[in-house]
Design a protein around this motif. Structure first.
Motif, mmCIF file in Angstrom:
data_model
loop_
_atom_site.group_PDB
_atom_site.id
_atom_site.type_symbol
_atom_site.label_atom_id
_atom_site.label_comp_id
_atom_site.label_asym_id
_atom_site.label_seq_id
_atom_site.Cartn_x
_atom_site.Cartn_y
_atom_site.Cartn_z
ATOM 1 N N ARG A 1 0.832 -1.176 -0.034
ATOM 2 C CA ARG A 1 0.077 0.025 -0.235
ATOM 3 C C ARG A 1 1.097 1.184 0.003
ATOM 4 O O ARG A 1 0.517 2.312 -0.787
ATOM 5 N N LEU A 2 1.992 1.183 0.576
ATOM 6 C CA LEU A 2 2.728 2.329 0.781
ATOM 7 C C LEU A 2 3.393 2.649 -0.828
ATOM 8 O O LEU A 2 3.527 3.849 -1.219
ATOM 9 N N ASN A 3 3.689 1.500 -1.340
ATOM 10 C CA ASN A 3 4.200 1.779 -2.890
ATOM 11 C C ASN A 3 3.329 2.166 -3.702
ATOM 12 O O ASN A 3 3.633 3.202 -4.535
ATOM 13 N N VAL A 4 1.977 1.997 -3.392
ATOM 14 C CA VAL A 4 0.933 2.534 -4.228
ATOM 15 C C VAL A 4 1.006 3.969 -3.810
ATOM 16 O O VAL A 4 0.539 4.789 -4.793
ATOM 17 N N LEU A 5 0.949 4.331 -2.459
ATOM 18 C CA LEU A 5 1.091 6.026 -2.402
ATOM 19 C C LEU A 5 2.219 6.479 -2.841
ATOM 20 O O LEU A 5 2.001 7.789 -3.226
ATOM 21 N N GLY A 6 3.322 6.046 -2.957
ATOM 22 C CA GLY A 6 4.472 6.544 -3.704
ATOM 23 C C GLY A 6 4.380 6.806 -5.136
ATOM 24 O O GLY A 6 4.594 7.857 -5.770
ATOM 25 N N ASN A 7 3.739 5.841 -5.615
ATOM 26 C CA ASN A 7 3.398 6.060 -7.087
ATOM 27 C C ASN A 7 2.571 7.103 -7.410
ATOM 28 O O ASN A 7 2.586 7.697 -8.289
ATOM 29 N N LEU A 8 1.449 7.146 -6.354
ATOM 30 C CA LEU A 8 0.484 8.386 -6.688
ATOM 31 C C LEU A 8 1.076 9.641 -6.578
ATOM 32 O O LEU A 8 0.941 10.581 -7.152
ATOM 33 N N ALA A 9 2.057 9.824 -5.310
ATOM 34 C CA ALA A 9 2.936 10.902 -5.208
ATOM 35 C C ALA A 9 3.559 11.228 -6.495
ATOM 36 O O ALA A 9 3.675 12.537 -6.994
ATOM 37 N N LEU A 10 4.211 10.387 -6.922
ATOM 38 C CA LEU A 10 5.424 10.579 -8.123
ATOM 39 C C LEU A 10 4.372 11.083 -9.349
ATOM 40 O O LEU A 10 4.756 11.849 -10.096
ATOM 41 N N GLN A 11 3.280 10.436 -9.515
ATOM 42 C CA GLN A 11 2.376 10.827 -10.723
ATOM 43 C C GLN A 11 1.852 12.424 -10.421
ATOM 44 O O GLN A 11 1.458 13.080 -11.470
ATOM 45 N N ASN A 12 1.807 12.804 -9.455
ATOM 46 C CA ASN A 12 1.238 14.156 -8.973
ATOM 47 C C ASN A 12 2.401 14.967 -8.869
ATOM 48 O O ASN A 12 2.424 16.235 -8.319
ATOM 49 N N GLY A 13 3.682 14.709 -9.181
ATOM 50 C CA GLY A 13 4.799 15.443 -8.980
ATOM 51 C C GLY A 13 5.289 16.053 -7.666
ATOM 52 O O GLY A 13 6.041 17.071 -7.601
ATOM 53 N N SER B 1 12.694 1.649 -3.325
ATOM 54 C CA SER B 1 11.729 1.030 -3.905
ATOM 55 C C SER B 1 10.334 1.723 -3.943
ATOM 56 O O SER B 1 9.433 1.237 -4.661
ATOM 57 N N LEU B 2 10.128 2.394 -2.935
ATOM 58 C CA LEU B 2 8.981 3.234 -2.705
ATOM 59 C C LEU B 2 8.809 4.693 -3.507
ATOM 60 O O LEU B 2 7.978 5.396 -3.313
ATOM 61 N N GLY B 3 9.926 4.934 -4.299
ATOM 62 C CA GLY B 3 9.914 6.104 -5.062
ATOM 63 C C GLY B 3 10.577 7.044 -4.217
ATOM 64 O O GLY B 3 10.942 8.242 -4.426
ATOM 65 N N VAL B 4 11.494 6.867 -3.252
ATOM 66 C CA VAL B 4 11.964 7.853 -2.338
ATOM 67 C C VAL B 4 13.469 8.783 -3.172
ATOM 68 O O VAL B 4 13.882 7.790 -3.868
ATOM 69 N N LYS B 5 13.222 10.081 -2.970
ATOM 70 C CA LYS B 5 14.377 10.754 -4.161
ATOM 71 C C LYS B 5 15.451 11.486 -2.822
ATOM 72 O O LYS B 5 16.232 11.679 -3.230
ATOM 73 N N VAL B 6 14.665 11.567 -1.769
ATOM 74 C CA VAL B 6 15.453 12.326 -0.704
ATOM 75 C C VAL B 6 15.755 11.422 0.432
ATOM 76 O O VAL B 6 14.958 11.146 1.067
#
Length: 405
Positions: A233-245, A264-269
């Motif tokens: 579910r956290l991975n889904v949140l990560g993808n949603l965040a990235l989709q919204n910039g 793996s969750l999309g973390v950049k910082v």
């Protein structure tokens, strides 16, 4: 930008020139004049004749004499939870949220901060962090920034992964684009910030005034919720965040394995890595690493973790934030330069351009460049300490200081 910035004085509503300053550009310090118009940096004038020509063509221009002080891009603070202390300066003393926001915001230009990512925690509840206060504050800042702002107000939502009931709240804010930065936190005992035995319990007892029996109940409940974390579910949140910039951060990471999981969750910082090995590994994985300015000013972590200067010295950290102490940002920038840890342009980038790059706003903010937003500060020094004489946001003077000797 969707901020509704307050207009400056009438004299600064037209063309503005800043002259006689040491202007800190992305890669150097130079003596030039800056011209501002329409809320943006219009031009950089490097020749005396071009400055004279501009003044002649703009007789109504408002001239700011920097008087050999430094001219810097406005600082961008991507992690600061000090507004929580503005709301609750002492235990059980809550102040009205609108009052707290306005009073806190007007302090920021004094510290050179022109863009603030207010860090609001959704999770453990170890201080001012109940869900009702979090949601009220997010809604307040979201409304406020579209009506009037002294600085650029943003929202950094810090989500505690064991707070399972908070998942729908995070998802709603992501879909509605009401937040601008998301971090995943795990403050459970035995790892990260509380990896040392008993450290979590001591922190809770000190801050909550609970006894040993009560703190053990808190730890047991947290351990149960930690086992139920749905990483999918956290991975889904990560993808949603990235989709919204919306950029994503990790928090208080202490191992390579945790960095890999975060990536793996999309973390950049990577915010506040616990040790130098983790910070270096994060950089190797292509993450930006953020360290706290108070750590630099004090010369050490308040939790005896990584010394920020050690990471900066080897290129394992490239972003500064104020963490909990806004006045440390500018002081840290100049301390890094004074002590030879980083040249001043490099130190300034850590508090301006690099945060903007990490959060995807570098085309608009973060450096002194024609076409970018006119977010600038003029900085003098007193007994080696930097202090802001002028703060400009969107071309408007939002703060100026008069000093008497």
């Amino acid at each position: 930008m969707d901020d509704k910035l307050l207009s400056g004085s009438e004299s600064a509503s037209g063309p503005v020139m800043i002259k006689n300053g040491q202007v800190v550009l992305e890669d150097r310090i130079t003596h030039v004049a800056l011209t501002l118009a329409g809320g943006r940096i219009q031009s950089i004038l490097e020749e005396p004749r071009s400055i004279e020509d501009w003044v002649r063509r703009n007789p109504q221009a408002f001239i700011i004499d920097a008087n050999q002080s430094y001219v810097l891009p406005g600082l961008i603070d991507i992690h600061c939870d000090a507004i929580e202390k503005e709301i609750q300066p002492r235990p059980n003393t809550l102040f009205p949220l609108p009052m707290a926001l306005i009073e806190f915001e007007r302090k920021l230009p004094l510290h050179g901060i022109t863009t603030m990512y207010h860090s609001l925690s959704l999770g453990v509840g170890l201080s001012l962090r109940g869900d009702h206060l979090l949601t009220e504050m997010v809604e307040l800042i979201d409304r406020y920034r579209t009506k009037r702002s002294v600085v650029r107000n943003r929202i950094h939502l810090r989500y505690e992964v064991s707070h399972l009931a908070g998942l729908p709240i995070v998802e709603r804010y992501l879909r509605n684009k009401q937040i601008h930065y998301l971090s995943f936190m795990d403050h459970s005992p035995g790892q990260g910030q509380y990896r040392k035995p008993g450290s979590f319990e001591r922190y809770v007892m000190k801050n909550q005034g609970v006894d040993h029996n009560e703190v053990h109940a808190i730890v047991d409940d947290l351990a149960k919720r930690r086992e139920q974390v749905d990483w999918g579910r956290l991975n889904v949140l990560g993808n949603l965040a990235l989709q919204n910039g919306i950029a994503i951060a990790s928090h208080d990471i202490d191992s390579r394995e945790s960095i890999d999981q975060s990536a793996s969750l999309g973390v950049k910082v990577c915010e506040f890595p616990i040790n130098l090995e983790t910070a270096s590994y994060a950089v190797g994985r292509g993450l930006r690493v953020c360290v706290g300015a108070p750590n630099i000013v004090r010369g050490a972590s308040h939790d005896n973790n990584l010394r920020a200067v050690d990471a900066i010295s080897i290129g394992a950290a490239d972003i500064l934030c104020s963490d909990y102490h806004p006045s440390s940002m500018l002081a840290a920038v100049f301390k890094l330069a004074d002590e030879g840890i980083a040249a001043l342009p490099q130190a300034v980038r850590m508090a301006s351009l690099h945060p903007a790059e990490a959060l995807g706003t570098e085309d608009e903010l973060g450096s002194i460049k024609p076409g970018k937003a006119a977010d600038l500060i003029i900085v003098d020094r007193y007994e080696k300490l930097p202090w802001v004489t002028h703060a400009i946001v969107g071309g408007s003077i939002v703060y100026s200081a008069c000093i008497r000797y």
